[in-house]
Enzyme design. Structure first.
Site, PDB file in Angstrom:
ATOM      1  N   ASP A  67       0.888  -1.149   0.062  1.00 59.33           N
ATOM      2  CA  ASP A  67      -0.063  -0.057   0.083  1.00 59.33           C
ATOM      3  C   ASP A  67       0.841   1.191  -0.088  1.00 59.33           C
ATOM      4  O   ASP A  67       1.964   1.255   0.508  1.00 59.33           O
ATOM      5  CB  ASP A  67      -0.977   0.115   1.309  1.00 59.33           C
ATOM      6  CG  ASP A  67      -0.226   0.041   2.644  1.00 59.33           C
ATOM      7  OD1 ASP A  67       0.875  -0.620   2.609  1.00 59.33           O
ATOM      8  OD2 ASP A  67      -0.576   0.607   3.572  1.00 59.33           O
ATOM      9  N   GLU A 117      -0.318  -0.608   5.743  1.00 57.88           N
ATOM     10  CA  GLU A 117       0.965  -0.399   6.849  1.00 57.88           C
ATOM     11  C   GLU A 117       0.859   1.252   6.918  1.00 57.88           C
ATOM     12  O   GLU A 117       1.149   1.816   7.870  1.00 57.88           O
ATOM     13  CB  GLU A 117       2.311  -0.863   6.121  1.00 57.88           C
ATOM     14  CG  GLU A 117       3.513  -0.441   7.074  1.00 57.88           C
ATOM     15  CD  GLU A 117       3.913   0.800   7.165  1.00 57.88           C
ATOM     16  OE1 GLU A 117       4.663   1.117   7.905  1.00 57.88           O
ATOM     17  OE2 GLU A 117       3.606   1.545   6.327  1.00 57.88           O
TER      18      GLU A 117
END
Length: 376
Positions: free
Chosen positions: A69, A134
């Site tokens: 991400d 994250e």
């Protein structure tokens, strides 16, 4: 530029995987690891995609960890090229996630390909722990995978996290620990009233001012050989109705501690509440612990990382615990030695995020050498 590391990095960058959306990045990685003999386990939680992949049997486990991400790119018009259309200019690879951390992921995967082809009968286990959560909440990502692995007795001895740790030159800094993070949300209660009649009200801003002053000026600890002193920063203060003739009834204060191993989160809670009580405030407080501090001391992983960096860069990396939190805080709960090594972080989360293409190629070689040092 024809290079497997750069080509894979470009493929990953081209997928707009704004947290927690993976956008097929992990499937790309799966397609590269499966032919190498990795056992693939998808571990989705909520809207988050997670991947645990491992190869090998008996012996110690070395894992490479990272996230697919990225943070939102902001307005496309501010970028020289669209953020999810990777481009190379003057030797730099541009695109959201180039440095944080799709470049590292590409370097890891290609390093694994080269390592397995060269040493198909390597001892120990080589593993990957990849998440798409994250950059945002980090609630359904690595923390959940680690909980699952612990619950079934999985062993993880060493973990290399590919966060962009370098400052000015590839490999000049590696992270061998991180501070803990805990946030307090405090509401202080007064009595609302008219500003012309303060004797009929209690102004929570005035009442809390001595507390805030002491909170800001408190020395929480002096740090230690691994960590700087614990810091506290007020992040948000809200009060009032917006009118200039109303004494507010409540004051909200949010503050965050980045703390070392010289103090515990329980000590922080106790000392903060003691301050609130010292000034006889009526309050409600809630806490959010994002992670405990961790440190990896001298040992096999640090030796391997330092040796591998110096082998390719002729640099003696500086050890650091500075910066924010990372998923290393969750992985350390497995008792693993954890070190972070990745590209230069000068442009992470910025418009025109970029990374040196040559650095990514060299980083992949460093990762491969670490594999050779640990599980050969």
């Amino acid at each position: 530029m024809s290079c497997p590391v750069i080509e894979l990095a470009q493929q990953l960058i081209s997928r707009p995987s704004v947290s927690p959306d993976d956008q097929g990045c992990q499937q790309l990685i799966i397609e590269r690891l499966t032919p190498l003999g990795f056992t693939i386990e998808k571990m989705p939680f909520g809207q988050t995609e997670n991947l645990w992949a491992c190869r090998g049997g008996e012996g110690e486990t070395l894992a490479f960890a990272g996230h697919t991400d990225v943070v939102p790119p902001g307005a496309n018009a501010l970028w020289d090229n669209p953020p999810f259309e990777p481009s190379i200019r003057d030797g730099m690879l541009y695109g959201r996630g180039a440095a944080d951390m799709k470049g590292s992921l590409a370097a890891m995967v290609v390093a694994a390909e080269r390592f397995v082809h060269a040493y198909p009968q390597h001892r120990g286990r080589l593993a990957f722990l990849i998440t798409s959560d994250e950059e945002a909440d980090a609630h359904d990502g690595t923390v959940k995978v680690v909980e699952s692995l612990i619950s079934r007795g999985e062993r993880l001895d060493y973990c290399l996290v590919g966060e962009p740790s370098s400052q000015h030159q590839l490999g000049d800094m590696i992270k061998n620990g991180r501070r803990g993070s805990i946030t307090a949300n405090v509401t202080i209660y007064g009595t609302q009233g008219h500003v012309a009649y303060p004797h009929l009200a209690q102004n929570p801003i005035h009442m809390a001012s001595p507390f805030i002053h002491e909170l800001v000026n408190t020395v929480w600890d002096n740090g230690n050989e691994y960590f700087p002193a614990t810091t506290m920063q007020i992040a948000n203060i809200h009060s009032g109705t917006g009118s200039n003739n109303v004494i507010p009834g409540e004051l909200f204060i949010q503050f965050n501690f980045r703390f070392s191993t010289a103090i515990t989160d329980e000590e922080i809670r106790q000392r903060t509440e003691a301050l609130l009580q010292k000034y006889q405030l009526r309050y409600h407080i809630s806490w959010s612990l994002s992670g405990q501090p961790f440190i990896t001391g001298e040992g096999k992983l640090l030796d391997a990382v330092r040796y591998s960096v110096k082998h390719y860069t002729n640099i003696e990396p500086t050890l650091s615990t500075s910066g924010g939190t990372s998923d290393g805080r969750f992985i350390a709960q497995m008792g693993a030695q954890v070190v972070e090594l990745g590209p230069i972080n000068a442009t992470i989360h910025k418009v025109n995020e970029c990374v040196s293409a040559a650095d990514l190629q060299q980083l992949s070689r460093i990762y491969q050498r670490i594999m050779e040092q640990i599980i050969l």
